[in-house]
Write a protein that holds these residues in place. Sequence first.
Motif, mmCIF file in Angstrom:
data_model
loop_
_atom_site.group_PDB
_atom_site.id
_atom_site.type_symbol
_atom_site.label_atom_id
_atom_site.label_comp_id
_atom_site.label_asym_id
_atom_site.label_seq_id
_atom_site.Cartn_x
_atom_site.Cartn_y
_atom_site.Cartn_z
ATOM 1 N N GLU A 74 0.828 -1.204 0.000
ATOM 2 C CA GLU A 74 0.000 0.000 0.000
ATOM 3 C C GLU A 74 0.868 1.263 0.000
ATOM 4 O OE1 GLU A 74 -2.401 -3.377 1.699
ATOM 5 O OE2 GLU A 74 -0.340 -2.651 1.927
ATOM 6 N N GLU A 75 2.019 1.214 0.666
ATOM 7 C CA GLU A 75 2.940 2.353 0.662
ATOM 8 C C GLU A 75 3.583 2.524 -0.716
ATOM 9 O OE1 GLU A 75 3.944 4.889 2.847
ATOM 10 O OE2 GLU A 75 2.060 4.252 3.755
ATOM 11 N N LEU A 76 3.952 1.421 -1.333
ATOM 12 C CA LEU A 76 4.524 1.507 -2.675
ATOM 13 C C LEU A 76 3.511 2.087 -3.656
ATOM 14 C CD1 LEU A 76 6.434 -1.890 -2.934
ATOM 15 C CD2 LEU A 76 7.388 0.363 -2.421
ATOM 16 N N ASP A 77 2.240 1.719 -3.495
ATOM 17 C CA ASP A 77 1.196 2.261 -4.366
ATOM 18 C C ASP A 77 1.042 3.767 -4.155
ATOM 19 O OD1 ASP A 77 0.694 -0.237 -5.438
ATOM 20 O OD2 ASP A 77 -1.026 -0.647 -4.133
ATOM 21 N N LEU A 78 1.119 4.191 -2.902
ATOM 22 C CA LEU A 78 1.035 5.623 -2.605
ATOM 23 C C LEU A 78 2.179 6.371 -3.282
ATOM 24 C CD1 LEU A 78 0.269 7.231 0.821
ATOM 25 C CD2 LEU A 78 2.172 8.063 -0.546
ATOM 26 N N TRP A 79 3.387 5.845 -3.141
ATOM 27 C CA TRP A 79 4.545 6.497 -3.755
ATOM 28 C C TRP A 79 4.472 6.443 -5.278
ATOM 29 C CZ3 TRP A 79 7.470 9.994 -1.808
ATOM 30 C CH2 TRP A 79 7.793 10.009 -0.456
ATOM 31 N N SER A 80 3.920 5.373 -5.818
ATOM 32 C CA SER A 80 3.751 5.304 -7.270
ATOM 33 C C SER A 80 2.933 6.492 -7.770
ATOM 34 C CB SER A 80 3.060 3.997 -7.671
ATOM 35 O OG SER A 80 3.899 2.887 -7.484
ATOM 36 N N GLY A 81 1.865 6.805 -7.027
ATOM 37 C CA GLY A 81 1.051 7.948 -7.384
ATOM 38 C C GLY A 81 1.787 9.262 -7.235
ATOM 39 N N GLU A 82 2.568 9.374 -6.149
ATOM 40 C CA GLU A 82 3.324 10.605 -5.898
ATOM 41 C C GLU A 82 4.404 10.835 -6.950
ATOM 42 O OE1 GLU A 82 3.270 13.002 -3.367
ATOM 43 O OE2 GLU A 82 1.323 12.182 -2.760
ATOM 44 N N LEU A 83 5.075 9.762 -7.362
ATOM 45 C CA LEU A 83 6.208 9.888 -8.271
ATOM 46 C C LEU A 83 5.822 9.768 -9.740
ATOM 47 C CD1 LEU A 83 8.791 7.696 -6.301
ATOM 48 C CD2 LEU A 83 8.498 10.189 -6.217
ATOM 49 N N GLY A 84 4.603 9.284 -9.980
ATOM 50 C CA GLY A 84 4.142 9.158 -11.355
ATOM 51 C C GLY A 84 4.813 8.038 -12.125
ATOM 52 N N ARG A 85 5.190 6.988 -11.426
ATOM 53 C CA ARG A 85 5.788 5.833 -12.102
ATOM 54 C C ARG A 85 5.526 4.569 -11.294
ATOM 55 N NH1 ARG A 85 11.424 4.830 -10.235
ATOM 56 N NH2 ARG A 85 12.078 6.473 -8.781
ATOM 57 N N GLU A 86 5.575 3.451 -11.976
ATOM 58 C CA GLU A 86 5.312 2.188 -11.304
ATOM 59 C C GLU A 86 6.474 1.808 -10.401
ATOM 60 O OE1 GLU A 86 4.403 -2.534 -12.331
ATOM 61 O OE2 GLU A 86 4.833 -1.096 -13.942
ATOM 62 N N LEU A 87 6.139 1.351 -9.214
ATOM 63 C CA LEU A 87 7.146 0.837 -8.286
ATOM 64 C C LEU A 87 6.860 -0.648 -8.080
ATOM 65 C CD1 LEU A 87 7.297 3.698 -5.612
ATOM 66 C CD2 LEU A 87 8.788 3.347 -7.597
ATOM 67 N N THR A 88 7.787 -1.465 -8.475
ATOM 68 C CA THR A 88 7.599 -2.906 -8.387
ATOM 69 C C THR A 88 7.882 -3.415 -6.977
ATOM 70 O OG1 THR A 88 9.894 -3.279 -9.058
ATOM 71 C CG2 THR A 88 8.225 -3.232 -10.798
ATOM 72 N N ASP A 89 7.360 -4.582 -6.646
ATOM 73 C CA ASP A 89 7.670 -5.211 -5.368
ATOM 74 C C ASP A 89 9.187 -5.382 -5.252
ATOM 75 O OD1 ASP A 89 4.955 -5.414 -4.902
ATOM 76 O OD2 ASP A 89 4.818 -7.490 -5.573
ATOM 77 N N GLY A 90 9.730 -4.972 -4.119
ATOM 78 C CA GLY A 90 11.167 -5.073 -3.889
ATOM 79 C C GLY A 90 11.939 -3.829 -4.240
ATOM 80 N N CYS A 91 11.289 -2.840 -4.855
ATOM 81 C CA CYS A 91 12.047 -1.695 -5.363
ATOM 82 C C CYS A 91 12.580 -0.779 -4.272
ATOM 83 C CB CYS A 91 11.222 -0.890 -6.364
ATOM 84 S SG CYS A 91 9.903 0.061 -5.624
ATOM 85 N N PHE A 92 12.063 -0.859 -3.047
ATOM 86 C CA PHE A 92 12.634 -0.094 -1.941
ATOM 87 C C PHE A 92 13.774 -0.860 -1.265
ATOM 88 C CE2 PHE A 92 9.265 3.269 -0.532
ATOM 89 C CZ PHE A 92 9.338 3.853 -1.792
ATOM 90 N N GLY A 93 14.097 -2.024 -1.820
ATOM 91 C CA GLY A 93 15.128 -2.855 -1.216
ATOM 92 C C GLY A 93 14.580 -3.742 -0.127
ATOM 93 N N GLU A 94 13.248 -3.911 -0.106
ATOM 94 C CA GLU A 94 12.638 -4.715 0.956
ATOM 95 C C GLU A 94 12.684 -6.197 0.635
ATOM 96 O OE1 GLU A 94 8.942 -4.037 -1.690
ATOM 97 O OE2 GLU A 94 10.809 -2.956 -1.189
ATOM 98 N N ASN A 95 12.849 -6.997 1.673
ATOM 99 C CA ASN A 95 12.807 -8.456 1.532
ATOM 100 C C ASN A 95 11.383 -8.982 1.511
ATOM 101 O OD1 ASN A 95 15.377 -7.954 3.658
ATOM 102 N ND2 ASN A 95 15.832 -9.131 1.812
ATOM 103 N N LEU A 96 10.500 -8.313 2.259
ATOM 104 C CA LEU A 96 9.099 -8.732 2.336
ATOM 105 C C LEU A 96 8.212 -7.566 1.919
ATOM 106 C CD1 LEU A 96 9.060 -10.564 5.802
ATOM 107 C CD2 LEU A 96 9.553 -11.536 3.543
ATOM 108 N N THR A 97 7.452 -7.773 0.855
ATOM 109 C CA THR A 97 6.423 -6.815 0.485
ATOM 110 C C THR A 97 5.110 -7.383 1.016
ATOM 111 O OG1 THR A 97 7.639 -6.438 -1.579
ATOM 112 C CG2 THR A 97 5.456 -5.449 -1.381
ATOM 113 N N THR A 98 4.486 -6.653 1.931
ATOM 114 C CA THR A 98 3.280 -7.158 2.578
ATOM 115 C C THR A 98 2.033 -6.596 1.919
ATOM 116 O OG1 THR A 98 3.092 -5.362 4.197
ATOM 117 C CG2 THR A 98 4.546 -7.216 4.758
ATOM 118 N N GLU A 99 0.905 -7.198 2.256
ATOM 119 C CA GLU A 99 -0.391 -6.733 1.777
ATOM 120 C C GLU A 99 -1.393 -6.921 2.904
ATOM 121 O OE1 GLU A 99 -1.944 -6.882 -2.706
ATOM 122 O OE2 GLU A 99 -2.007 -8.834 -1.710
#
Length: 219
Positions: A74-99
């Motif tokens: 949900e945070e990656l989706d928020l940032w995707s909207g803020e930055l205007g580009r798709e952010l894939t799972d793992g793109c923040f360097g996270e080991n676990l992308t939760t939902e």
Amino acid sequence: MGARVRSVNVGVGRSGIGVKGRRTGIDKRPVGSVEVRDPGPKGTGLGSGAVGDDVLNGRHHGGSRQALYAVAREELDLWSGELGRELTDGCFGENLTTEGLDVDAAIVGERWRVGPVLLEVTGPRVPCANFAAWMGEKGWVKRFVAHGRSGAYLAVVEPGTVTVGDAIEVVSRPEHGVAVPVVLAAWFGDVAAARAAIGSGAFEGRELAELERVTARHT
């Protein structure tokens, strides 16, 4: 749908990503499952808590208190909207992308059961220069800190294999109530936040000393 692991991500060290093209493991990519364990002390242990995941700067990353990193989709989706580009799972360097889990509402010291694995929330991710270089966004560190929702570092209490789709259950939560964003603010000089973090009793050693330095600078 309840809280679950949406993606499990590991990174192999790659050049040309970090500051001045430094080699870094921040480029995490999805895998089906990963074995996790306590990597031991920062700087002298195994680095990441995820087998097959590279930690190349052992001074600032990895170790028992930063064995894994979790970020909410949900945070990656928020940032995707803020930055205007798709952010894939793992793109923040996270080991676990939760939902379905508000990672940033986690209390430091709370524990999660993830499949057979038991994890403990230890604090926020502190953004670094390599993260900024990887994201390629002007003023990224300042912007990320101001947002205040960094995701959480995790210690591995009971090892095992984490698999995509595993349910996440919060099995215990300390009464002190100090959430991950409070500690992020503390690391960046918020005196009230630092005092709250110290009062939680969740920190010792170098982390406690750093929090005490924050409060000392303002007394």
